[in-house]
Write a protein that holds these residues in place. Structure first.
Motif, PDB file in Angstrom:
ATOM      1  N   UNK A 278      93.104  46.545   8.948  1.00 27.59           N
ATOM      2  CA  UNK A 278      92.408  47.652   8.286  1.00 27.59           C
ATOM      3  C   UNK A 278      93.071  47.928   6.938  1.00 27.59           C
ATOM      4  N   UNK A 279      92.338  48.520   5.976  1.00 25.34           N
ATOM      5  CA  UNK A 279      92.999  48.981   4.755  1.00 25.34           C
ATOM      6  C   UNK A 279      93.940  50.129   5.091  1.00 25.34           C
ATOM      7  N   UNK A 280      95.037  50.245   4.352  1.00 27.63           N
ATOM      8  CA  UNK A 280      96.048  51.263   4.652  1.00 27.63           C
ATOM      9  C   UNK A 280      95.485  52.679   4.597  1.00 27.63           C
ATOM     10  N   UNK A 281      94.461  52.894   3.751  1.00 22.65           N
ATOM     11  CA  UNK A 281      93.881  54.242   3.642  1.00 22.65           C
ATOM     12  C   UNK A 281      93.181  54.676   4.938  1.00 22.65           C
ATOM     13  N   UNK A 282      92.929  53.719   5.856  1.00 20.94           N
ATOM     14  CA  UNK A 282      92.249  54.046   7.124  1.00 20.94           C
ATOM     15  C   UNK A 282      93.213  54.469   8.225  1.00 20.94           C
ATOM     16  N   UNK A 283      94.497  54.633   7.898  1.00 22.71           N
ATOM     17  CA  UNK A 283      95.480  55.014   8.925  1.00 22.71           C
ATOM     18  C   UNK A 283      95.119  56.293   9.691  1.00 22.71           C
ATOM     19  N   UNK A 284      94.583  57.337   9.002  1.00 24.87           N
ATOM     20  CA  UNK A 284      94.214  58.544   9.763  1.00 24.87           C
ATOM     21  C   UNK A 284      93.185  58.252  10.860  1.00 24.87           C
ATOM     22  N   UNK A 285      92.182  57.395  10.556  1.00 25.29           N
ATOM     23  CA  UNK A 285      91.177  57.048  11.574  1.00 25.29           C
ATOM     24  C   UNK A 285      91.792  56.224  12.699  1.00 25.29           C
TER      25      UNK A 285
END
Length: 520
Positions: free
Chosen positions: A82-89
């Motif tokens: 996943x892209x790192x910005x998707x960590x919250x999801x």
């Protein structure tokens, strides 16, 4: 087979002279695409999931993140990018217990025959691993956790200040009202009423708005952190103290080893690998108050090095009051997903214990109505307290309307449920194993009685049941006696606290269940 050895060893400092990304001679490393300059930071995430529900977890990742998952040969693990910005999801996934970012994976690592040579290879491996991007992901994950904690504190403070304002002028009656609230929460379990009529739509709309706002906040946090970190040329993993001096990170190594062809123990692997990590980064070893947990997972010839992203398992998210056999929330989610709940379905857990299944169901499938019950008053009280904790948690969220959840809990007799014949769409429950609760001998009478009563309340033709039990022999016999009303559709073999158990998906036949239950 060794589990979770955490013994890093202090060693003399040495310079790391080998290039990152090199692989040990004779090893096969999983291919990782090179990161182009200016490209978005991506992460390969490893997730531990309930054993047997790997396919379910992979389906959730595909559905919610749009990423394909690979199921590990080591049961109970999946990997996805996943892209790192998707960590919250990623942290909001319901089927995963623990998360880690993969540093590198070796699908066919060739261990040397002697212990000394094998451990020396593991030490040398540390210098060759591509640590930079995984450490950036770890730093991003850390900063997101801190911001989330700050938001929670702010929301709790604002909720407390609102309560204080509301309580002004009420004088001495305040304490009495607070006490009565707590008593109602624990004792009047049957009155944990959710939404009805037009209020249901409003509640769901409000809940979805709150979730969207929370997602937006976390997503923007992730973007801000990535932008802030993109211009930094400092070495990954380095921080600064308040005085501007570089902060020395504390770490530990956790080794999970499975397989009978290794000439070393997990303790020895963790010790030597940890010593090399300390040499390479000049971090300080600390077994309890660590900043970074490096994972070394060895399953036969498969080796995965990772960095932990979760401090404690995500399966503890809903339960505050535990019983002797509290089910993990991640396993409860897997069971619920197996029965494919549809909007407006009535879902019943007739042996709810502390309420793990109905609470998970009401949280993830709010368009269904959930009914839970148990014959043990103490279990019902614990479940009611867990529901109250969830309601308080929802109230503390920013701009929450706190209108409730679609769930009721009552005390009842499993063999004589106060529900109309054919009124229930789905039954999901954790049946007594006959170990900590009940006995195997009692199960021979209890199981057929339960299946008959469940068959009575379940809708003929379309009803389904998902039942977890470790007493497989007794269940198979009971099911053969109830074959006219239940058909076994699917079986998932799971590990529950070290016990080999099974989750059965049953489909309700069109045949009418007998009203008289003559066999007990």
């Amino acid at each position: 087979c060794d589990r979770a050895a955490r013994v890093p060893r202090r060693r003399g400092m040495a310079e790391a002279g080998m290039a990152e990304g090199d692989t040990a001679e004779g090893d096969t490393a999983a291919e990782q695409p090179p990161v182009q300059e200016g490209a978005e930071l991506a992460a390969v995430i490893g997730a531990t999931v309930p054993t047997g529900f790997e396919v379910t977890a992979a389906a959730e990742v595909q559905e919610k993140l749009g990423s394909a998952s690979r199921i590990s040969r080591d049961r109970g693990k999946i990997y996805f990018e996943v892209p790192a910005r998707s960590l919250p999801q990623v942290h909001r996934l319901r089927s995963v217990d623990n998360l880690f970012v993969v540093v590198q994976e070796f699908k066919d690592y060739q261990f040397k025959e002697s212990k000394e040579d094998a451990l020396k290879d593991l030490e040398d491996l540390v210098k060759k691993l591509p640590w930079t991007d995984p450490l950036k992901v770890w730093e991003l994950n850390n900063s997101l956790k801190k911001k989330k904690t700050k938001r929670k504190k702010h929301n709790l403070q604002s909720t407390a200040s609102k309560e204080k304002l509301n309580d002004d002028g009420e004088g001495e009656g305040t304490d009495q009202k607070d006490t009565s609230k707590q008593e109602d929460c624990a004792q009047n379990a049957a009155e944990v009423e959710a939404t009805s009529g037009q209020d249901t739509e409003k509640t769901q709309e409000a809940a979805s708005r709150n979730e969207e706002e929370e997602e937006d906040n976390e997503q923007s946090d992730a973007k801000d952190e990535l932008q802030a970190g993109s211009g930094s040329e400092a070495k990954a993993g380095d921080g600064e103290t308040s005085e501007g001096e570089p902060k020395v990170l504390k770490f530990r190594v956790t080794c999970n080893r499975a397989g009978d062809k290794h000439c070393f123990t997990s303790n020895e692997a963790a010790r030597d690998f940890g010593g090399a990590v300390q040499e390479h980064f000049q971090w300080k070893a600390d077994m309890t108050n660590f900043d970074v947990e490096v994972l070394l997972n060895i399953h036969n010839n498969e080796v995965v090095v990772g960095i932990a992203l979760t401090e404690e398992s995500l399966h503890r998210r809903n339960i505050t009051h535990f019983g002797p056999t509290t089910l993990r929330s991640t396993l409860a989610y897997g069971m619920l997903r197996l029965c494919d709940p549809q909007p407006t379905d009535i879902i019943v857990d007739p042996m709810c214990g502390t309420g793990a299944i109905p609470i998970e169901g009401a949280t993830e499938w709010p368009s269904c109505y959930h009914i839970a019950g148990d014959n043990n008053p103490q279990a019902v009280k614990r479940a009611a307290n867990n529901i109250c904790s969830l309601l308080r948690k929802n109230e503390s969220k920013e701009s929450s309307t706190s209108a409730g959840i679609p769930l009721d809990i009552i005390q009842w007799d499993i063999c004589n449920l106060p529900l109309r014949t054919g009124s229930v769409d789905v039954i999901v429950t954790d049946m007594p194993f006959g170990k900590r609760i009940g006995s195997k001998k009692k199960n021979w009478d209890l199981y057929p009685a339960c299946l008959m009563e469940m068959g009575r309340i379940c809708t003929p033709g379309t009803g389904r049941a998902v039942l977890l039990t470790q007493d497989k022999k007794c269940f198979a016999k009971a099911l053969s006696r109830m074959g006219h009303i239940w058909r076994k559709s699917h079986t998932v073999w799971v590990n529950v606290g070290g016990l080999h158990a099974a989750v059965y998906l049953l489909k309700r036949t069109w045949e009418r269940a007998e009203e008289k239950r003559s066999f007990w």
